[in-house]
Design an enzyme around this catalytic site. Structure first.
Site, PDB file in Angstrom:
ATOM      1  CG  ASP A 146      -8.692  -4.428  -2.563  1.00  0.00           C
ATOM      2  OD1 ASP A 146      -9.849  -4.299  -2.153  1.00  0.00           O
ATOM      3  OD2 ASP A 146      -8.099  -3.576  -3.241  1.00  0.00           O
ATOM      4  CG  HIS A 159      -2.044   0.939   1.111  1.00  0.00           C
ATOM      5  ND1 HIS A 159      -1.952   2.279   1.391  1.00  0.00           N
ATOM      6  CD2 HIS A 159      -3.307   0.728   0.675  1.00  0.00           C
ATOM      7  CE1 HIS A 159      -3.115   2.842   1.143  1.00  0.00           C
ATOM      8  NE2 HIS A 159      -3.955   1.936   0.707  1.00  0.00           N
TER       9      HIS A 159
END
Ligand code: CMC
Length: 429
Positions: A363, A306
């Site tokens: 996710d 991320h």
């Protein structure tokens, strides 16, 4: 800490103010830089660039903190439903009982689509990606509500917000029904937001439909953890488009398109496809971890890494727990969940991932819950979009309410050809 930074460019000495956020985050205010020195800044991917001040969401990627309007995501996920969190994000405070009742009613009264919009779906191929349908139909809403497109009129904006929040699940469910050749199911306004979405997705006119409360709970939680994430790619897109005073439908439609990308919201679909591929290939997770480390392979572990989190993504922690609970309750053993856990373990013990601080993101496990609910893989990113809508709306509204709003228009450093003489067509080699 000093409240100005000093910059020397050649002989010229500049002073740039340092601004401090409410959580003591520091930023260099360069708004006078070009005027003072003629220089612009260059920051590809905006890794160091704050595009705005914002009072909506706070996240600390080093500590794994995420708060909406000051409230920790863990507490909101535990105690609220999605509509309550939507109110919080858009209006800044948790609603009173009366405010929440009114808000729910305002949304309920807008859940249906104009009948003419149903015919749009006849024009899409049955295998159209639902994200393409979602962004097209949201954009097309502006053709039906031409009386409420003015971003400067608070009443028109309010009506548009209700319409968008109410209609997004209907638009999404219709795209699924179209893809499997079943009749569209009208919204039922006595159901809650998530119940209604599930009945539009899975009910058929020939049979009674029972909404599973565990699915409703899981869906609420997933929508809440996706609801905002400050200046991410799609939210920045919504702000960018909105900064030109484009209407809210156009701005949200653009945000949906940005979210579709596999490096952003599309990663949940890509992650499940990756896990399926690993299972089909014999389940050797180490092989895929090695492939992700090999820069020439062009392969990345989807659902890992991320831009902001350099520690556990707090949303992934909440989702993994919910995943465990739901699968145990349903007595389901999903091989995808097992492979995901193995992959996580191998990656988190591998120096490549440790050194780069790459952890599972939101996710990584969300797809496992969607599968357990029966949501098909192509709809995963659509669910992300339904969840992110309140965040997009809150940011668009915050930007428009700001007295310092300006059109977003970045600069560049030109690296192309110098001025040259035009060559007529017949003389080009
Ligand atoms: N697998 C393998 N290597 C990775 C991965 C990954 N998933 N993510 C980052 N890296 C490596 C990358 O190759 C680079 O290595 P090096 O320093 O040797 O060049 C280093 O880690 C830093 O990566 P980056 O691409 O510079 O980081 P970024 O901040 O530009 O990208 C990201 C962030 C999320 C796009 C990236 O981590 C990625 O592609 N992840 C997979 C896609 C994904 O799961 N996206 C969902 C994000 S969360 C949902 C949302 O909010 O959108």
């Amino acid at each position: 800490m000093a409240d100005v930074a000093k910059l020397q460019v050649g002989d010229q000495k500049l002073e740039l103010p340092i601004i401090e956020g409410s959580e003591q985050e520091l930023g260099l205010d360069i708004s006078t830089l070009r005027g003072q020195s003629g220089l612009v800044t260059l920051d590809e991917g905006y890794v160091n660039t704050g595009s705005t001040t914002s009072g909506i969401t706070y996240l600390d990627g080093e500590k794994g903190i995420l708060r909406y309007r000051g409230y920790p995501i863990e507490e909101l996920a535990e105690n609220c439903d999605f509509v309550e969190v939507t109110y919080l994000l858009i209006y800044g405070e948790l609603p009173s009982e009366e405010q929440l009742k009114d808000f729910r009613n305002s949304i309920r009264s807008h859940t249906m689509l104009h009948e003419d919009m149903r015919s749009f779906y006849d024009g899409f191929p049955f295998d159209a990606h639902p994200m393409a349908i979602l962004s097209s139909v949201v954009s097309a809403l502006s053709t039906f509500y031409q009386d409420s497109l003015d971003p400067r009129d608070p009443e028109q904006v309010e009506r548009t917000i209700f319409r968008l929040i109410a209609k997004l699940p209907t638009i999404a469910a219709y795209s699924y029904k179209k893809s499997i050749g079943q009749p569209f199911i009208y919204p039922q306004n006595d159901l809650s937001y998530c119940e209604n979405f599930l009945q539009m997705m899975f009910a058929v006119p020939s049979e009674p439909f029972h909404v599973d409360p565990d699915f409703v709970k899981a869906l609420n939680l997933l929508l809440i953890v996706h609801a905002d994430h400050e200046q991410n790619c799609s939210t920045s897109t919504v702000r960018m488009v909105g900064s030109a005073d484009a209407n809210l439908y156009a701005s949200i439609s653009a945000g949906i398109s940005a979210l579709w990308g596999p490096l952003h919201g599309g990663a949940n679909e890509a992650c499940v496809s990756m896990l399926e591929r690993i299972i089909e290939d014999g389940g050797d997770v180490t092989k895929y971890v090695n492939m992700a480390k090999d820069k020439t392979s062009g392969f990345r572990l989807m659902g890992f890494g991320h831009r902001v989190y350099k520690n556990f993504d707090p949303r992934a922690v909440i989702i993994k727990k919910a995943c465990d609970t739901l699968l145990a309750k349903l007595d389901l053993q999903d091989p995808i969940f097992e492979v995901a856990q193995k992959l996580e373990e191998v990656a988190l013990n591998d120096p490549y991932f440790v050194e780069r601080k790459l952890y599972p993101n939101v996710d990584f496990y969300s797809g496992v819950i969607y599968r357990a609910i029966g949501i098909p893989v192509q709809m995963f990113t659509v669910l992300f979009a339904i969840g992110r809508l309140p965040g997009w709306v809150a940011h668009w509204k915050e930007m428009h309410e700001s007295p310092t709003k300006r059109i977003c228009r970045p600069r560049q450093i030109y690296t192309g050809e110098l001025k040259r003489d035009f060559v007529p067509l017949e003389k080009r080699g």
